[in-house]
Design an enzyme around this catalytic site. Structure first.
Site, PDB file in Angstrom:
ATOM      1  N   LYS A  35     -26.221  12.764   6.273  1.00 36.99           N
ATOM      2  CA  LYS A  35     -25.896  11.592   7.110  1.00 36.99           C
ATOM      3  C   LYS A  35     -26.121  11.919   8.592  1.00 36.99           C
ATOM      4  O   LYS A  35     -26.646  11.109   9.354  1.00 36.99           O
ATOM      5  CB  LYS A  35     -24.449  11.153   6.880  1.00 36.99           C
ATOM      6  CG  LYS A  35     -24.231  10.530   5.502  1.00 36.99           C
ATOM      7  CD  LYS A  35     -22.862   9.879   5.403  1.00 36.99           C
ATOM      8  CE  LYS A  35     -22.632   9.320   4.014  1.00 36.99           C
ATOM      9  NZ  LYS A  35     -21.362   8.626   3.855  1.00 36.99           N
ATOM     10  N   LYS A 209      -3.758  -4.570   7.686  1.00 34.70           N
ATOM     11  CA  LYS A 209      -5.006  -4.580   6.911  1.00 34.70           C
ATOM     12  C   LYS A 209      -4.707  -4.722   5.405  1.00 34.70           C
ATOM     13  O   LYS A 209      -5.439  -5.373   4.667  1.00 34.70           O
ATOM     14  CB  LYS A 209      -5.762  -3.280   7.204  1.00 34.70           C
ATOM     15  CG  LYS A 209      -6.996  -3.071   6.397  1.00 34.70           C
ATOM     16  CD  LYS A 209      -8.170  -3.887   6.898  1.00 34.70           C
ATOM     17  CE  LYS A 209      -9.348  -3.683   5.970  1.00 34.70           C
ATOM     18  NZ  LYS A 209     -10.530  -4.369   6.412  1.00 34.70           N
ATOM     19  N   TYR A 256       4.283 -22.204   5.734  1.00 34.20           N
ATOM     20  CA  TYR A 256       4.903 -21.485   4.604  1.00 34.20           C
ATOM     21  C   TYR A 256       4.850 -19.961   4.726  1.00 34.20           C
ATOM     22  O   TYR A 256       5.437 -19.276   3.895  1.00 34.20           O
ATOM     23  CB  TYR A 256       4.278 -21.879   3.246  1.00 34.20           C
ATOM     24  CG  TYR A 256       4.290 -23.350   2.971  1.00 34.20           C
ATOM     25  CD1 TYR A 256       5.486 -24.043   2.853  1.00 34.20           C
ATOM     26  CD2 TYR A 256       3.102 -24.062   2.821  1.00 34.20           C
ATOM     27  CE1 TYR A 256       5.507 -25.400   2.596  1.00 34.20           C
ATOM     28  CE2 TYR A 256       3.114 -25.424   2.564  1.00 34.20           C
ATOM     29  CZ  TYR A 256       4.318 -26.084   2.458  1.00 34.20           C
ATOM     30  OH  TYR A 256       4.337 -27.419   2.214  1.00 34.20           O
ATOM     31  N   PHE A 261      13.574 -17.167   1.659  1.00 35.17           N
ATOM     32  CA  PHE A 261      14.134 -17.493   0.352  1.00 35.17           C
ATOM     33  C   PHE A 261      13.090 -18.181  -0.540  1.00 35.17           C
ATOM     34  O   PHE A 261      11.992 -18.507  -0.112  1.00 35.17           O
ATOM     35  CB  PHE A 261      15.357 -18.397   0.577  1.00 35.17           C
ATOM     36  CG  PHE A 261      16.241 -18.567  -0.620  1.00 35.17           C
ATOM     37  CD1 PHE A 261      16.440 -17.541  -1.534  1.00 35.17           C
ATOM     38  CD2 PHE A 261      16.890 -19.772  -0.828  1.00 35.17           C
ATOM     39  CE1 PHE A 261      17.265 -17.714  -2.628  1.00 35.17           C
ATOM     40  CE2 PHE A 261      17.720 -19.949  -1.917  1.00 35.17           C
ATOM     41  CZ  PHE A 261      17.911 -18.928  -2.815  1.00 35.17           C
ATOM     42  N   CYS A 267       8.954 -31.130  -5.991  1.00 35.35           N
ATOM     43  CA  CYS A 267       7.497 -31.127  -6.172  1.00 35.35           C
ATOM     44  C   CYS A 267       6.905 -29.777  -6.578  1.00 35.35           C
ATOM     45  O   CYS A 267       6.193 -29.685  -7.575  1.00 35.35           O
ATOM     46  CB  CYS A 267       6.815 -31.618  -4.905  1.00 35.35           C
ATOM     47  SG  CYS A 267       7.228 -33.323  -4.555  1.00 35.35           S
ATOM     48  N   LYS A 323      15.722 -28.047   1.369  1.00 40.61           N
ATOM     49  CA  LYS A 323      15.252 -27.669   2.705  1.00 40.61           C
ATOM     50  C   LYS A 323      15.982 -28.479   3.768  1.00 40.61           C
ATOM     51  O   LYS A 323      16.671 -29.454   3.453  1.00 40.61           O
ATOM     52  CB  LYS A 323      13.739 -27.789   2.848  1.00 40.61           C
ATOM     53  CG  LYS A 323      13.178 -29.187   2.794  1.00 40.61           C
ATOM     54  CD  LYS A 323      11.674 -29.118   3.075  1.00 40.61           C
ATOM     55  CE  LYS A 323      11.068 -30.502   3.026  1.00 40.61           C
ATOM     56  NZ  LYS A 323       9.641 -30.524   3.141  1.00 40.61           N
ATOM     57  N   ARG A 330      17.430 -31.538  -5.883  1.00 38.29           N
ATOM     58  CA  ARG A 330      16.686 -31.217  -7.109  1.00 38.29           C
ATOM     59  C   ARG A 330      15.967 -29.874  -6.973  1.00 38.29           C
ATOM     60  O   ARG A 330      15.217 -29.658  -6.049  1.00 38.29           O
ATOM     61  CB  ARG A 330      15.685 -32.329  -7.413  1.00 38.29           C
ATOM     62  CG  ARG A 330      16.346 -33.598  -7.889  1.00 38.29           C
ATOM     63  CD  ARG A 330      15.349 -34.727  -7.985  1.00 38.29           C
ATOM     64  NE  ARG A 330      14.812 -35.075  -6.677  1.00 38.29           N
ATOM     65  CZ  ARG A 330      13.796 -35.896  -6.483  1.00 38.29           C
ATOM     66  NH1 ARG A 330      13.169 -36.429  -7.526  1.00 38.29           N
ATOM     67  NH2 ARG A 330      13.378 -36.173  -5.270  1.00 38.29           N
TER      68      ARG A 330
HETATM   69  N1  LIG Z   1     -16.279  -0.291   4.069  1.00 42.70           N
HETATM   70  C1  LIG Z   1     -15.666  -1.321   4.617  1.00 42.70           C
HETATM   71  O1  LIG Z   1     -16.123  -2.464   4.558  1.00 42.70           O
HETATM   72  C2  LIG Z   1     -14.392  -1.113   5.372  1.00 42.70           C
HETATM   73  C3  LIG Z   1     -13.923  -2.139   6.195  1.00 42.70           C
HETATM   74  C4  LIG Z   1     -12.750  -1.948   6.916  1.00 42.70           C
HETATM   75  C5  LIG Z   1     -12.040  -0.769   6.789  1.00 42.70           C
HETATM   76  N2  LIG Z   1     -12.516   0.205   5.958  1.00 42.70           N
HETATM   77  C6  LIG Z   1     -11.739   1.447   5.889  1.00 42.70           C
HETATM   78  O2  LIG Z   1     -12.363   2.373   6.780  1.00 42.70           O
HETATM   79  C7  LIG Z   1     -12.313   3.686   6.227  1.00 42.70           C
HETATM   80  C8  LIG Z   1     -13.701   4.220   6.057  1.00 42.70           C
HETATM   81  O3  LIG Z   1     -14.392   3.419   5.120  1.00 42.70           O
HETATM   82  P1  LIG Z   1     -15.944   3.587   4.846  1.00 42.70           P
HETATM   83  O4  LIG Z   1     -16.313   2.520   3.880  1.00 42.70           O
HETATM   84  O5  LIG Z   1     -16.669   3.674   6.128  1.00 42.70           O
HETATM   85  O6  LIG Z   1     -15.939   5.019   4.109  1.00 42.70           O
HETATM   86  P2  LIG Z   1     -17.185   5.869   3.615  1.00 42.70           P
HETATM   87  O7  LIG Z   1     -16.752   6.579   2.399  1.00 42.70           O
HETATM   88  O8  LIG Z   1     -18.425   5.032   3.582  1.00 42.70           O
HETATM   89  O9  LIG Z   1     -17.379   6.925   4.802  1.00 42.70           O
HETATM   90  C9  LIG Z   1     -16.459   7.930   5.127  1.00 42.70           C
HETATM   91  C10 LIG Z   1     -17.230   9.075   5.730  1.00 42.70           C
HETATM   92  O10 LIG Z   1     -16.315  10.042   6.214  1.00 42.70           O
HETATM   93  C11 LIG Z   1     -16.888  11.316   6.034  1.00 42.70           C
HETATM   94  N3  LIG Z   1     -15.860  12.350   6.188  1.00 42.70           N
HETATM   95  C12 LIG Z   1     -14.884  12.723   5.341  1.00 42.70           C
HETATM   96  N4  LIG Z   1     -14.120  13.694   5.888  1.00 42.70           N
HETATM   97  C13 LIG Z   1     -14.610  13.934   7.116  1.00 42.70           C
HETATM   98  C14 LIG Z   1     -14.231  14.790   8.183  1.00 42.70           C
HETATM   99  N5  LIG Z   1     -13.193  15.621   8.078  1.00 42.70           N
HETATM  100  N6  LIG Z   1     -14.967  14.768   9.312  1.00 42.70           N
HETATM  101  C15 LIG Z   1     -15.989  13.930   9.435  1.00 42.70           C
HETATM  102  N7  LIG Z   1     -16.405  13.090   8.456  1.00 42.70           N
HETATM  103  C16 LIG Z   1     -15.718  13.098   7.323  1.00 42.70           C
HETATM  104  C17 LIG Z   1     -17.542  11.209   4.673  1.00 42.70           C
HETATM  105  O11 LIG Z   1     -18.535  12.203   4.480  1.00 42.70           O
HETATM  106  C18 LIG Z   1     -18.134   9.804   4.740  1.00 42.70           C
HETATM  107  O12 LIG Z   1     -19.459   9.819   5.262  1.00 42.70           O
HETATM  108  C19 LIG Z   1     -11.513   3.561   4.938  1.00 42.70           C
HETATM  109  O13 LIG Z   1     -10.150   3.754   5.225  1.00 42.70           O
HETATM  110  C20 LIG Z   1     -11.729   2.131   4.534  1.00 42.70           C
HETATM  111  O14 LIG Z   1     -10.694   1.646   3.709  1.00 42.70           O
HETATM  112  C21 LIG Z   1     -13.670   0.064   5.265  1.00 42.70           C
END
Ligand SMILES: NC(=O)c1ccc[n+]([C@@H]2O[C@H](COP(=O)([O-])OP(=O)(O)OC[C@H]3O[C@@H](n4cnc5c(N)ncnc54)[C@H](O)[C@@H]3O)[C@@H](O)[C@H]2O)c1
Length: 433
Positions: A35, A209, A256, A261, A267, A323, A330
């Site tokens: 990567k 989130k 809502y 409660f 309804c 409410k 009812r």
């Molecule tokens: N994918 C989405 O659409 C999305 C959207 C919002 C939030 N998130 C959240 O964001 C976070 C990342 O998601 P993602 O989809 O990008 O994950 P991903 O798995 O695509 O990427 C994570 C990356 O982190 C790297 N990594 C792991 N340990 C590492 C370290 N110590 N140092 C540097 N790099 C390291 C991995 O090699 C990988 O490339 C998660 O918590 C996910 O839930 C994801």
């Protein structure tokens, strides 16, 4: 700004490209050399609309590069964005191992850094993670949280497939930190993105989130269950949901969304039952629709337990209708609660300005006569008398501050609707807050 992005997956790669597009110098870090190599050729690590162009452009302008050396990246930046994965463990728990490893790495690098460093957690993490990350960095670096470095929680809301557009046009940006300067810098980092910025408590920034995604998942299965029912009836389900979405007053709105409660009334219970029974008659499974009533029952049980746990015997209800502003009893969940409390041997009295038992008519009258035949004998017309009688005062519906002001402040008050004026009372209990 000089920014390091730890983790070059979906969130990291998009952040890298978009931050560079907004003029920042960004250095990406990943444990995956492949990567890192891609980024250093000006190529994204993911497939997403517009990301190729943005990464290539940032790379050409020398605003983007990547490394496996977290140390160099942290030292040469003022802000580190943690974007590593947070997968589920085999038993369903959240695995924060990568987050903590990143925190350790940042801490190790910060040992050698003299200027203030801001750590922004963009990964999806449960409440408590911000604190833990701060502790790990302190331990590793011998530096002081909020003096030498600070930690900001800033969940990412982008969706794969429209991630670049979502980055620049988020529904909102949520940030939480103990350090106001760090919040100001984080806001500045996002100054070229659209959408409001909300500064909130760290724990809110951490949990939101999960609430968002759970609701999105709920929306999908809800629409699918509606779809299956409509299909059986030869009704255009997409048109139904389009019309559903047109109601921005009650359907697509904050209406809502107030923890408290159970629902009741003439309804919601009836119409939900009609729809789920119809689905059942078609041999359709509608687990989400079916679960609504049991969830509602749970909230009645929860309220009952909270009242019983006070150990008190004289319970005063400041309202009994389903409410505020109606005398409709009812399927009022407060009626269920009173019935259960009486069954448990509690002495209950009710004050409700809107309800005059002798004037009830029709189904409303017959419902309450069947449920609570002796309701007249426990209705209290004089609020002061109820106040004197009760050890515990239950507030099922909203009330005017002028009425609330008359409540004896030292009584145990159990509030189902979050009345602001009661919350500082010494024996106040909120139902779900
Ligand atoms: N994918 C989405 O659409 C999305 C959207 C919002 C939030 N998130 C959240 O964001 C976070 C990342 O998601 P993602 O989809 O990008 O994950 P991903 O798995 O695509 O990427 C994570 C990356 O982190 C790297 N990594 C792991 N340990 C590492 C370290 N110590 N140092 C540097 N790099 C390291 C991995 O090699 C990988 O490339 C998660 O918590 C996910 O839930 C994801």
């Amino acid at each position: 700004m000089n920014i390091s992005v730890l983790g070059l997956g979906y969130v990291g790669c998009v952040s890298l490209g978009c931050l560079a597009k907004n003029g920042h110098n960004v250095i990406g870090v990943d444990v995956n050399e492949f990567k890192v190599g891609l980024i250093n050729k000006g190529t994204p690590t993911i497939v997403e609309k517009d990301i190729d162009k943005i990464i290539a452009e940032g790379f050409e302008k020398k605003r983007i590069r990547a490394t496996t050396d977290y140390y160099e990246a942290v030292i040469k930046s003022d802000i580190s964005l943690i974007c590593v994965g947070t997968p589920s463990s085999a038993n369903g728990h959240l695995n924060l191992g990568y987050i903590y490893k990143c925190a350790k790495q940042i801490g190790t690098a910060l040992k050698q850094k003299n200027s203030h460093h801001i750590v922004v957690i963009r990964s999806t993490v449960l409440p408590g993670t911000n604190k833990k990350v701060g502790e790990i960095i302190e331990e590793q670096s011998n530096k002081k949280l909020n003096t030498d470095f600070s930690v900001v929680s800033n969940p990412e809301f982008m969706r794969e497939g429209s991630a670049v557009s979502d980055y620049f046009n988020p529904p909102l940006t949520v940030i939480g930190s103990e350090n106001a300067d760090a919040l100001a810098v984080t806001e500045k980092m996002y100054e070229n993105t659209n959408g409001p910025i909300e500064r909130v408590d760290i724990s809110i920034a951490e949990i939101i989130k999960y609430i968002n995604n759970s609701f999105h998942a709920l929306k999908i299965v809800f629409a699918n269950e509606v779809g299956n029912i409509c299909k059986q009836l030869n009704i255009d389900s997409h048109e139904v949901m389009r019309i559903f979405g047109k109601d921005e007053k009650l359907n697509i709105s904050n209406a809502y969304f107030k923890p408290g409660f159970a629902y009741g009334g003439s309804c919601l219970p009836k119409d939900l039952k009609a729809l789920t029974t119809l689905a059942h008659d078609f041999y359709l499974e509608t687990p989400v629709l079916n679960a609504i009533e049991s969830s509602n029952d749970y909230h009645k049980k929860n309220a009952l337990n909270i009242i019983l746990n006070t150990g008190k015997d004289r319970i005063g209800f400041m309202g009994i209708s389903f409410k505020t502003g109606t005398d409709d009893l009812r399927y009022s969940p407060a009626v269920d609660l009173v019935e259960k409390l009486i069954g448990k041997g509690k002495d209950v009295k009710i004050f409700d300005d809107n309800v005059n038992i002798s004037k009830l008519v029709g189904v409303n009258k017959s419902y309450i006569e069947e449920k609570l035949p002796h309701i007249s004998s426990i209705m209290e017309e004089n609020f002061r008398k109820l106040n004197e009688f009760a050890d515990v005062i239950v507030i099922p519906n909203t009330l005017d501050d002028s009425v609330l002001a008359q409540i004896d402040k030292n009584k145990i008050i159990i509030d189902f609707v979050k009345m602001a004026s009661l919350q500082n009372y010494p024996n106040y209990i909120g139902l779900s807050w």
